[in-house]
Scaffold this active site. Structure first.
Site, PDB file in Angstrom:
ATOM      1  N   GLY A  46      95.594  98.659 -28.877  1.00 45.34           N
ATOM      2  CA  GLY A  46      96.204  97.472 -28.288  1.00 45.34           C
ATOM      3  C   GLY A  46      97.692  97.559 -28.546  1.00 45.34           C
ATOM      4  N   GLU A  47      98.240  96.549 -29.160  1.00 46.33           N
ATOM      5  CA  GLU A  47      99.671  96.543 -29.477  1.00 46.33           C
ATOM      6  C   GLU A  47      99.789  96.222 -30.961  1.00 46.33           C
ATOM      7  OE1 GLU A  47     103.565  96.822 -29.422  1.00 46.33           O
ATOM      8  OE2 GLU A  47     102.657  94.944 -30.108  1.00 46.33           O
ATOM      9  N   SER A  48     100.271  97.202 -31.716  1.00 41.95           N
ATOM     10  CA  SER A  48     100.174  97.072 -33.170  1.00 41.95           C
ATOM     11  C   SER A  48     101.036  95.937 -33.726  1.00 41.95           C
ATOM     12  CB  SER A  48     100.523  98.404 -33.845  1.00 41.95           C
ATOM     13  OG  SER A  48     101.827  98.820 -33.491  1.00 41.95           O
ATOM     14  N   CYS A  77      94.491 104.245 -32.343  1.00 42.95           N
ATOM     15  CA  CYS A  77      95.784 104.009 -31.684  1.00 42.95           C
ATOM     16  C   CYS A  77      96.548 102.887 -32.401  1.00 42.95           C
ATOM     17  CB  CYS A  77      95.567 103.766 -30.199  1.00 42.95           C
ATOM     18  SG  CYS A  77      97.028 104.135 -29.245  1.00 42.95           S
ATOM     19  N   ARG A 103     105.572 105.780 -33.321  1.00 41.82           N
ATOM     20  CA  ARG A 103     104.974 105.005 -32.229  1.00 41.82           C
ATOM     21  C   ARG A 103     105.468 105.505 -30.876  1.00 41.82           C
ATOM     22  NH1 ARG A 103     105.519  98.675 -33.209  1.00 41.82           N
ATOM     23  NH2 ARG A 103     104.538  98.662 -31.152  1.00 41.82           N
ATOM     24  N   ILE A 134      97.009 106.597 -24.717  1.00 42.97           N
ATOM     25  CA  ILE A 134      97.694 105.554 -23.943  1.00 42.97           C
ATOM     26  C   ILE A 134      98.871 105.027 -24.763  1.00 42.97           C
ATOM     27  CG2 ILE A 134      97.465 103.315 -22.793  1.00 42.97           C
ATOM     28  CD1 ILE A 134      94.407 103.897 -22.658  1.00 42.97           C
ATOM     29  N   ARG A 135     100.076 105.321 -24.287  1.00 43.79           N
ATOM     30  CA  ARG A 135     101.282 104.969 -25.072  1.00 43.79           C
ATOM     31  C   ARG A 135     101.012 105.244 -26.557  1.00 43.79           C
ATOM     32  NH1 ARG A 135     105.519 102.248 -23.494  1.00 43.79           N
ATOM     33  NH2 ARG A 135     105.606 100.865 -25.265  1.00 43.79           N
ATOM     34  N   HIS A 174      91.806 107.141 -27.995  1.00 43.95           N
ATOM     35  CA  HIS A 174      90.824 106.061 -27.795  1.00 43.95           C
ATOM     36  C   HIS A 174      89.412 106.598 -27.530  1.00 43.95           C
ATOM     37  CE1 HIS A 174      93.599 102.608 -27.340  1.00 43.95           C
ATOM     38  NE2 HIS A 174      94.438 103.507 -26.884  1.00 43.95           N
ATOM     39  N   GLU A 176      86.805 105.084 -27.754  1.00 45.03           N
ATOM     40  CA  GLU A 176      86.008 103.990 -27.171  1.00 45.03           C
ATOM     41  C   GLU A 176      86.163 103.923 -25.657  1.00 45.03           C
ATOM     42  OE1 GLU A 176      88.771 103.794 -28.790  1.00 45.03           O
ATOM     43  OE2 GLU A 176      90.036 102.149 -28.088  1.00 45.03           O
TER      44      GLU A 176
HETATM   45  N1  GLN Z   1     101.881 101.630 -28.088  1.00 46.88           N
HETATM   46  C1  GLN Z   1     101.013 100.814 -28.894  1.00 46.88           C
HETATM   47  C2  GLN Z   1     101.685 100.465 -30.223  1.00 46.88           C
HETATM   48  O1  GLN Z   1     102.648 101.070 -30.589  1.00 46.88           O
HETATM   49  C3  GLN Z   1      99.677 101.487 -29.156  1.00 46.88           C
HETATM   50  C4  GLN Z   1      98.980 101.740 -27.842  1.00 46.88           C
HETATM   51  C5  GLN Z   1      97.491 101.736 -27.911  1.00 46.88           C
HETATM   52  O2  GLN Z   1      96.872 101.205 -28.838  1.00 46.88           O
HETATM   53  N2  GLN Z   1      96.919 102.285 -26.877  1.00 46.88           N
HETATM   54  O3  GLN Z   1     101.235  99.572 -30.871  1.00 46.88           O
END
Ligand code: GLN
Length: 193
Positions: A46-48, A77, A103, A134-135, A174, A176
Site C-alpha cells: 500500500g503506502e507505507s 512492499c 523507497r 509496484i512502485r 507482492h 498476494e
Molecule cells: N511506494 C510505496 C511506499 O513507498 C510502496 C508500494 C507498494 O506497497 N506497492 O510506501
C-alpha cells in the site's frame, strides 16, 4: 492457525484470499486488541507513510513491536518498509528488521514491472517465482542477522528483494497479487516452526 492481516490501508483483502487458500484462518487487524490470539501477522502493500501514520493514530506501534518480538510477521512492499529500521525518509516505522530500504527504488517511468525470481527457500525451488513490483522498494542493505532470500537477476541484478530475520520476512514485491501461493506457504511454515 490464525493469521492476522493489518488492515489499515493497502491490499490486505488479497492476502486474506491467499492465506485462506493455503489453509489458514485470517482476520483483519486495526486495533491492538485484535492481535490477541493470532499466530502470525501479514502487513500488506500500500503506502507505507499512510500505514505508519494510521498505526500511530490507532496506538498500534508498540503492540506491533511486541507482537513481532514473539511471532512471525511478514511485510510485503509497503509492509516491508514499515518493518525496516530505516527507510531513508522521515516516517513512522516499526524498526524491527535490520534492513535499510530505498523507497520507490525503480523510478517513475518503471513504477511497475514483473520479474522471475529464484527463491531457494520455496518448495519446488527450480521453478521461478513470478514477482509483481509496484512502485517497489529495494532492500538497500541488510544486517548480519538477516538472511537474503532473493535477489533480482536481470536489469537490477544483485539487488535484494526478499529477506528474513528470524521470525520476520520482508518482500519488496507482492506475492498476494499472483496465483503462486508458495510465499504464503513459506510464511505458514515459519508460523508452524
Ligand atoms: N511506494 C510505496 C511506499 O513507498 C510502496 C508500494 C507498494 O506497497 N506497492 O510506501
Amino acid at each position: 492457525m490464525r493469521i492476522g492481516v493489518l488492515a489499515l490501508q493497502g491490499d490486505f483483502a488479497e492476502h486474506q484470499i491467499l492465506l485462506r487458500r493455503v489453509g489458514a484462518e485470517t482476520s483483519q487487524v486495526r486495533l491492538p486488541a485484535e492481535l490477541d490470539g493470532l499466530d502470525g501477522l501479514v502487513i500488506p502493500g500500500g503506502e507505507s507513510t499512510t500505514i505508519g501514520k494510521l498505526a500511530v493514530t490507532f496506538g498500534l506501534i508498540e503492540p506491533l513491536r511486541r507482537f513481532a518480538a514473539s511471532h512471525p510477521v511478514w511485510g510485503t512492499c509497503a509492509g516491508a518498509i514499515f518493518l525496516s529500521k530505516d527507510s531513508q525518509r522521515d516516517q513512522p516505522l516499526l524498526g524491527v528488521m535490520d534492513i535499510t530500504i530505498t523507497r520507490n527504488a525503480f523510478g517513475r517511468q518503471v513504477d511497475s514491472f514483473e520479474a522471475d525470481l529464484l527463491v531457494p527457500v520455496l518448495t519446488d525451488p527450480e521453478r521461478p517465482f513470478h514477482a509483481v513490483f509496484i512502485r517497489a522498494p529495494l532492500i538497500a542493505s541488510a544486517g548480519k542477522g538477516v538472511e537474503v532470500i532473493s535477489k533480482l537477476s536481470d536489469g537490477h541484478a544483485g539487488q535484494i528483494v526478499a529477506a528474513r530475520q528470524g521470525n520476520m520476512l520482508a518482500t519488496a514485491f507482492h506475492p498476494e497479487l499472483t496465483n503462486d501461493d508458495r510465499f504464503h506457504r513459506y510464511f505458514l511454515s515459519l508460523v508452524k516452526a
